[in-house]
Design a protein around this motif. Structure first.
Motif, short mmCIF file in Angstrom:
data_model
loop_
_atom_site.label_atom_id
_atom_site.label_comp_id
_atom_site.label_asym_id
_atom_site.label_seq_id
_atom_site.Cartn_x
_atom_site.Cartn_y
_atom_site.Cartn_z
N TYR A 97 31.01 46.12 37.51
CA TYR A 97 31.80 47.35 37.31
C TYR A 97 32.68 47.19 36.06
CZ TYR A 97 34.36 51.58 38.65
OH TYR A 97 34.90 52.84 38.67
N LYS A 98 33.33 46.04 35.95
CA LYS A 98 34.20 45.79 34.80
C LYS A 98 33.40 45.72 33.50
CE LYS A 98 38.16 43.04 33.31
NZ LYS A 98 39.09 41.95 33.66
N LYS A 99 32.20 45.20 33.60
CA LYS A 99 31.32 45.11 32.43
C LYS A 99 31.04 46.51 31.87
CE LYS A 99 26.43 44.19 31.43
NZ LYS A 99 25.16 43.67 32.00
N PHE A 100 30.78 47.48 32.75
CA PHE A 100 30.43 48.82 32.30
C PHE A 100 31.64 49.71 32.07
CE2 PHE A 100 26.27 47.58 33.83
CZ PHE A 100 25.41 48.25 32.98
N LYS A 101 32.69 49.53 32.87
CA LYS A 101 33.82 50.46 32.83
C LYS A 101 35.08 49.89 32.20
CE LYS A 101 31.40 53.58 34.86
NZ LYS A 101 31.00 54.80 34.12
N ALA A 102 35.06 48.61 31.86
CA ALA A 102 36.22 47.94 31.23
C ALA A 102 37.45 47.96 32.12
CB ALA A 102 36.52 48.58 29.87
N GLU A 103 37.26 48.07 33.42
CA GLU A 103 38.33 47.99 34.40
C GLU A 103 37.71 47.69 35.76
OE1 GLU A 103 40.32 51.74 34.47
OE2 GLU A 103 38.55 52.86 35.08
N THR A 104 38.50 47.19 36.68
CA THR A 104 37.99 46.87 38.01
C THR A 104 37.94 48.14 38.86
OG1 THR A 104 40.15 46.43 38.97
CG2 THR A 104 39.04 44.59 37.85
N PRO A 105 37.17 48.13 39.95
CA PRO A 105 37.17 49.29 40.85
C PRO A 105 38.57 49.64 41.36
CG PRO A 105 35.37 47.81 41.39
CD PRO A 105 36.21 47.10 40.37
N LYS A 106 39.37 48.62 41.67
CA LYS A 106 40.73 48.87 42.15
C LYS A 106 41.56 49.57 41.09
CE LYS A 106 44.82 46.59 44.07
NZ LYS A 106 45.43 45.29 44.50
N GLN A 107 41.45 49.12 39.84
CA GLN A 107 42.18 49.76 38.76
C GLN A 107 41.73 51.20 38.57
OE1 GLN A 107 41.16 46.87 35.73
NE2 GLN A 107 43.15 45.83 35.86
N ALA A 108 40.43 51.44 38.66
CA ALA A 108 39.90 52.80 38.51
C ALA A 108 40.41 53.71 39.62
CB ALA A 108 38.37 52.77 38.51
N ARG A 109 40.44 53.18 40.84
CA ARG A 109 40.90 53.97 41.99
C ARG A 109 42.38 54.31 41.84
NH1 ARG A 109 38.78 52.20 47.83
NH2 ARG A 109 37.08 53.60 47.26
N LEU A 110 43.18 53.35 41.42
CA LEU A 110 44.61 53.60 41.23
C LEU A 110 44.85 54.61 40.11
CD1 LEU A 110 46.04 49.96 41.56
CD2 LEU A 110 46.29 51.83 43.20
N LYS A 111 44.08 54.52 39.04
CA LYS A 111 44.23 55.46 37.93
C LYS A 111 43.87 56.87 38.38
CE LYS A 111 42.69 54.16 33.92
NZ LYS A 111 41.76 53.86 32.81
N ALA A 112 42.79 56.99 39.16
CA ALA A 112 42.37 58.31 39.63
C ALA A 112 43.42 58.94 40.54
CB ALA A 112 41.04 58.21 40.37
N ALA A 113 44.16 58.08 41.25
CA ALA A 113 45.21 58.55 42.16
C ALA A 113 46.53 58.79 41.45
CB ALA A 113 45.41 57.56 43.30
N GLY A 114 46.55 58.51 40.13
CA GLY A 114 47.76 58.72 39.35
C GLY A 114 48.82 57.67 39.57
N LEU A 115 48.39 56.47 40.00
CA LEU A 115 49.34 55.39 40.29
C LEU A 115 49.34 54.35 39.17
CD1 LEU A 115 48.51 54.92 44.07
CD2 LEU A 115 50.40 56.23 43.06
#
Length: 288
Positions: free
Chosen positions: A270-288
């Motif tokens: 996930y980090k290879k393709f998105k340059a962030e971890t799933p947890k980081q992506a989830r927190l960003k999507a939640a505005g945290l």
């Protein structure tokens, strides 16, 4: 969960309609298809995600998504949002056969790259908004010869798009095997999409095509701009991203459901393709 849009198996060669969104939270989940898609924003904003890139389209702008480009759509904050959707099968709009090989090879070369964005000024110069509105009017009125006029509009827009693509991008296409094998690989892409949660071996996919491993791997990368293994990872991550952003499932469950060996393997890819971890992506999507 599948990304392939089975509307490809439709009885008509095109779909043209106006999408009007009045409620917040509207989105079109990640998917891909074999036809060309144009989105023309009339009111409000839409956000289109293609791979690692997000594009914000304002009124008057057009985005062109070539066949097999994975994408998802969200709306801006201001409502209502109105945008025209044009989907058409290049093989069914009565383009003379002499043009098809060049059109296919051009679109195939673009498939794993960026979509084409037209600003309001560029759109108006190419008259895409005019042609799209004319198609909508023809389909609404169904006057004598309306389908011929729709086909004509689609053909004109397609030629304009390809001309613009060739001006903006340096596209290197192969002749011979490269051109003729684009359609040949469509079934493999669909197979990967359907079976992506299962263990997939490149050798087995090559055997399904009746090809040697080396020939299959070389031709696949030529057609799609990445190795078959990377493409499988790309599809799995794209499906997993939907669950990361729009579900409460834990990471281990998502990894298992989308074909990864374990959570650590999933996080690494996930980090290879998105340059962030799933947890980081989830927190960003939640505005945290």
């Amino acid at each position: 969960m599948e990304l392939f849009e089975y509307i490809d198996i439709m009885n008509t060669p095109y779909q043209i309609y106006m999408e009007e969104v009045k409620q917040p939270g509207f989105r079109v989940r990640g998917h891909w298809h074999y036809f060309i898609e144009l989105l023309y924003v009339v009111q409000g904003e839409i956000r289109v995600d293609c791979g690692n890139y997000r594009y914000t389209l304002k009124p008057g702008m057009v985005i062109v998504l070539p066949p097999r480009m994975l994408h998802r759509i969200q709306i801006g904050e201001e409502l209502p949002v109105r945008y025209a959707v044009v989907k058409f099968d290049m093989n069914a709009i009565r383009i003379p056969g002499v043009y098809l090989p060049k059109l296919r090879s051009t679109l195939s070369a673009i498939q794993e790259r960026r979509p084409m964005i037209f600003s309001r000024e560029e759109q108006e110069e190419n008259r895409f908004g005019f042609y799209i509105q004319n198609c909508l009017d023809e389909l609404a009125g169904k006057a004598f010869g309306y389908e011929l006029n729709v086909y004509s509009n689609l053909s004109v827009m397609l030629i304009q798009m390809v001309r613009q693509w060739k001006q903006r991008e340096t596209i290197e296409t192969e002749t011979g095997e490269g051109e003729c094998s684009s359609t040949f690989f469509d079934n493999i892409l669909e197979y990967i999409d359907i079976h992506s949660f299962e263990p997939l071996q490149v050798q087995e996919l090559a055997e399904r095509c009746g090809m040697s491993y080396s020939n299959f791997a070389r031709t696949f990368k030529l057609q799609h701009g990445r190795s078959c293994k990377e493409y499988i990872e790309y599809i799995r991550i794209s499906k997993a991203e939907e669950l990361v952003l729009y579900s409460d499932f834990d990471i281990s469950y998502i990894a298992q459901e989308t074909g990864f060996a374990d959570a650590s393997h999933f996080i690494r890819i996930y980090k290879k393709f998105k340059a962030e971890t799933p947890k980081q992506a989830r927190l960003k999507a939640a505005g945290l």
